[in-house]
Scaffold this motif. Structure first.
Motif, mmCIF file in Angstrom:
data_model
loop_
_atom_site.group_PDB
_atom_site.id
_atom_site.type_symbol
_atom_site.label_atom_id
_atom_site.label_comp_id
_atom_site.label_asym_id
_atom_site.label_seq_id
_atom_site.Cartn_x
_atom_site.Cartn_y
_atom_site.Cartn_z
ATOM 1 N N PRO A 70 0.822 -1.211 0.000
ATOM 2 C CA PRO A 70 0.000 0.000 0.000
ATOM 3 C C PRO A 70 0.860 1.267 0.000
ATOM 4 O O PRO A 70 2.024 1.240 0.396
ATOM 5 C CB PRO A 70 -0.794 -0.108 1.312
ATOM 6 N N GLY A 71 0.264 2.351 -0.490
ATOM 7 C CA GLY A 71 0.953 3.638 -0.454
ATOM 8 C C GLY A 71 1.872 3.887 -1.631
ATOM 9 O O GLY A 71 2.556 4.901 -1.682
ATOM 10 N N MET A 72 1.888 2.950 -2.603
ATOM 11 C CA MET A 72 2.690 3.167 -3.805
ATOM 12 C C MET A 72 1.809 3.806 -4.877
ATOM 13 O O MET A 72 0.590 3.691 -4.846
ATOM 14 C CB MET A 72 3.249 1.844 -4.336
ATOM 15 N N ALA A 73 2.452 4.459 -5.821
ATOM 16 C CA ALA A 73 1.714 5.035 -6.945
ATOM 17 C C ALA A 73 1.487 3.961 -8.009
ATOM 18 O O ALA A 73 2.364 3.142 -8.266
ATOM 19 C CB ALA A 73 2.482 6.205 -7.540
ATOM 20 N N TYR A 74 0.300 3.953 -8.579
ATOM 21 C CA TYR A 74 0.021 3.160 -9.779
ATOM 22 C C TYR A 74 -0.332 4.164 -10.867
ATOM 23 O O TYR A 74 -1.360 4.822 -10.794
ATOM 24 C CB TYR A 74 -1.118 2.168 -9.529
ATOM 25 N N ASN A 85 -2.969 6.729 -9.346
ATOM 26 C CA ASN A 85 -3.686 6.026 -8.281
ATOM 27 C C ASN A 85 -2.786 5.860 -7.073
ATOM 28 O O ASN A 85 -1.558 5.787 -7.207
ATOM 29 C CB ASN A 85 -4.064 4.600 -8.710
ATOM 30 N N ALA A 86 -3.426 5.732 -5.893
ATOM 31 C CA ALA A 86 -2.723 5.302 -4.685
ATOM 32 C C ALA A 86 -3.127 3.858 -4.422
ATOM 33 O O ALA A 86 -4.309 3.541 -4.330
ATOM 34 C CB ALA A 86 -3.107 6.191 -3.507
ATOM 35 N N VAL A 87 -2.123 2.983 -4.336
ATOM 36 C CA VAL A 87 -2.391 1.563 -4.097
ATOM 37 C C VAL A 87 -2.843 1.368 -2.652
ATOM 38 O O VAL A 87 -2.278 1.979 -1.732
ATOM 39 C CB VAL A 87 -1.130 0.721 -4.385
ATOM 40 N N ALA A 96 -6.960 -0.017 -5.437
ATOM 41 C CA ALA A 96 -6.353 1.311 -5.549
ATOM 42 C C ALA A 96 -7.415 2.403 -5.547
ATOM 43 O O ALA A 96 -8.613 2.130 -5.685
ATOM 44 C CB ALA A 96 -5.520 1.400 -6.831
ATOM 45 N N VAL A 97 -6.945 3.635 -5.381
ATOM 46 C CA VAL A 97 -7.827 4.805 -5.428
ATOM 47 C C VAL A 97 -7.322 5.745 -6.516
ATOM 48 O O VAL A 97 -6.168 6.181 -6.488
ATOM 49 C CB VAL A 97 -7.848 5.542 -4.077
ATOM 50 N N LEU A 98 -8.188 6.030 -7.478
ATOM 51 C CA LEU A 98 -7.847 6.968 -8.553
ATOM 52 C C LEU A 98 -8.061 8.402 -8.073
ATOM 53 O O LEU A 98 -9.110 8.719 -7.516
ATOM 54 C CB LEU A 98 -8.738 6.691 -9.765
ATOM 55 N N ILE A 99 -7.056 9.243 -8.268
ATOM 56 C CA ILE A 99 -7.201 10.661 -7.964
ATOM 57 C C ILE A 99 -7.847 11.321 -9.175
ATOM 58 O O ILE A 99 -7.212 11.439 -10.227
ATOM 59 C CB ILE A 99 -5.831 11.317 -7.674
ATOM 60 N N ARG A 100 -9.078 11.747 -9.046
ATOM 61 C CA ARG A 100 -9.833 12.245 -10.196
ATOM 62 C C ARG A 100 -9.742 13.756 -10.385
ATOM 63 O O ARG A 100 -9.904 14.259 -11.513
ATOM 64 C CB ARG A 100 -11.300 11.848 -10.085
ATOM 65 N N ALA A 101 -9.536 14.488 -9.310
ATOM 66 C CA ALA A 101 -9.444 15.949 -9.438
ATOM 67 C C ALA A 101 -8.809 16.552 -8.202
ATOM 68 O O ALA A 101 -8.986 16.047 -7.092
ATOM 69 C CB ALA A 101 -10.822 16.560 -9.655
ATOM 70 N N VAL A 102 -8.034 17.605 -8.401
ATOM 71 C CA VAL A 102 -7.488 18.377 -7.285
ATOM 72 C C VAL A 102 -7.736 19.866 -7.537
ATOM 73 O O VAL A 102 -7.889 20.301 -8.681
ATOM 74 C CB VAL A 102 -5.977 18.128 -7.056
ATOM 75 N N GLU A 103 -7.785 20.604 -6.436
ATOM 76 C CA GLU A 103 -7.917 22.058 -6.511
ATOM 77 C C GLU A 103 -6.525 22.668 -6.464
ATOM 78 O O GLU A 103 -5.770 22.398 -5.531
ATOM 79 C CB GLU A 103 -8.746 22.559 -5.326
ATOM 80 N N PRO A 104 -6.145 23.456 -7.470
ATOM 81 C CA PRO A 104 -4.814 24.064 -7.473
ATOM 82 C C PRO A 104 -4.589 24.929 -6.230
ATOM 83 O O PRO A 104 -5.417 25.779 -5.913
ATOM 84 C CB PRO A 104 -4.808 24.926 -8.738
ATOM 85 N N ILE A 105 -3.467 24.690 -5.542
ATOM 86 C CA ILE A 105 -3.137 25.457 -4.335
ATOM 87 C C ILE A 105 -1.868 26.269 -4.557
ATOM 88 O O ILE A 105 -1.825 27.463 -4.279
ATOM 89 C CB ILE A 105 -2.928 24.518 -3.120
ATOM 90 N N GLU A 106 -0.819 25.596 -5.052
ATOM 91 C CA GLU A 106 0.445 26.287 -5.324
ATOM 92 C C GLU A 106 0.949 25.884 -6.708
ATOM 93 O O GLU A 106 0.765 24.757 -7.133
ATOM 94 C CB GLU A 106 1.522 25.899 -4.295
ATOM 95 N N GLU A 144 6.924 5.518 -4.006
ATOM 96 C CA GLU A 144 6.254 5.680 -2.710
ATOM 97 C C GLU A 144 5.602 7.047 -2.592
ATOM 98 O O GLU A 144 6.235 8.063 -2.881
ATOM 99 C CB GLU A 144 7.267 5.530 -1.567
ATOM 100 N N LEU A 145 4.346 7.060 -2.156
ATOM 101 C CA LEU A 145 3.645 8.333 -1.935
ATOM 102 C C LEU A 145 3.761 8.783 -0.483
ATOM 103 O O LEU A 145 3.356 9.892 -0.141
ATOM 104 C CB LEU A 145 2.164 8.199 -2.314
ATOM 105 N N PHE A 146 4.313 7.899 0.365
ATOM 106 C CA PHE A 146 4.382 8.189 1.800
ATOM 107 C C PHE A 146 5.801 8.509 2.251
ATOM 108 O O PHE A 146 6.048 8.758 3.425
ATOM 109 C CB PHE A 146 3.854 6.997 2.607
ATOM 110 N N GLY A 147 6.752 8.474 1.329
ATOM 111 C CA GLY A 147 8.153 8.653 1.694
ATOM 112 C C GLY A 147 8.628 10.076 1.477
ATOM 113 O O GLY A 147 7.840 11.016 1.531
ATOM 114 N N ASP A 148 9.911 10.199 1.186
ATOM 115 C CA ASP A 148 10.479 11.539 1.008
ATOM 116 C C ASP A 148 10.866 11.782 -0.447
ATOM 117 O O ASP A 148 11.718 12.595 -0.748
ATOM 118 C CB ASP A 148 11.687 11.737 1.917
ATOM 119 N N GLY A 149 10.178 11.082 -1.348
ATOM 120 C CA GLY A 149 10.412 11.292 -2.777
ATOM 121 C C GLY A 149 9.787 12.592 -3.242
ATOM 122 O O GLY A 149 9.133 13.285 -2.469
#
Length: 195
Positions: A70-74, A85-87, A96-106, A144-149
């Motif tokens: 878990p926590g890896m990118a697909y 996706n986040a595995v 997995a969970v598909l990221i479908r939309a985000v609100e621009p912040i920076e 990894e989506l949870f690391g320091d990458g």
DNA sequence: AAAACGATCTACT
DNA sequence: GTAGATCGTTTTG
């Protein structure tokens, strides 16, 4: 303080992770600059009985990272676009969970440059668009989506119950429809006509 | 080696 | 709201 969601966050049912990812921050620190977006729409893909899940017919070269921890990118390509996706769940359980939309912040400027579009609405609304705005492509598949990458997800402001919308999706071979799509109500950056 | 298939996007009405 | 573009991945011959 922006702190990464831990790997254990992802080691749960994909629908739960999809719900709780709303409000979290997607962050990419690239050579060209930083982009940050607030996750406002997600979709869960189940390990079992979900014909819409890429892993439904077993492992292939494309979906191999879904079978990992878990926590890896697909990241996969569809119609000439990339999708992130986040595995979820333990290794061997392909969900997995598909990221479908985000609100621009920076990083609006950088997003606009990568997208070739100026209008804020068109920067990150949709799974393919947000990957272009964040310069996410095949290179991040399995990272990894949870690391320091460079690409990671930080905890944000959780959405209240009243702010959270949910809808069903077909493709699940169960008797009843399942609520697998989650979105921020009344947020103009969600891609679907939900709202 | 060739064909079919999309977890999509854009442009246009 | 929808037609048409589009190309990497998978399946088929």
């Amino acid at each position: 303080m922006r702190r990464p969601l831990r790997q254990s966050f992802y080691d749960r049912e994909p629908a739960v992770v999809a719900r709780e990812l709303l409000g979290a921050l997607l962050i990419h620190n690239s050579e060209d600059g930083m982009t940050v977006g607030r996750i406002v729409e997600t979709e869960a893909y189940l390990a079992e009985n979900d014909t819409a899940c890429h892993a439904y017919r077993g492992m292939t070269r494309r979906n191999a990272s879904m079978f990992g921890p878990p926590g890896m990118a697909y990241v996969y390509a569809i119609h000439s676009r990339w999708c992130l996706n986040a595995v979820t769940q333990p290794a061997g359980t392909a969900s997995a969970v598909l990221i479908r939309a985000v609100e621009p912040i920076e990083g609006h400027e950088l997003m606009a440059q990568r997208r070739g579009r100026e209008r804020e609405l068109e920067l990150c609304r949709g799974p393919g668009r947000l990957c272009q705005a964040f310069a996410v492509d095949r290179r991040f598949d399995g990272s990894e989506l949870f690391g320091d990458g460079p690409l990671w997800i930080a905890s944000g402001s959780p959405l209240s119950e009243s702010e959270t919308g949910v809808s069903t999706r077909i493709g699940v071979t169960s008797a009843q429809d399942l609520e697998l799509r989650f979105f921020h109500r009344n947020c103009r950056f969600v891609s679907r006509g939900s709202r």
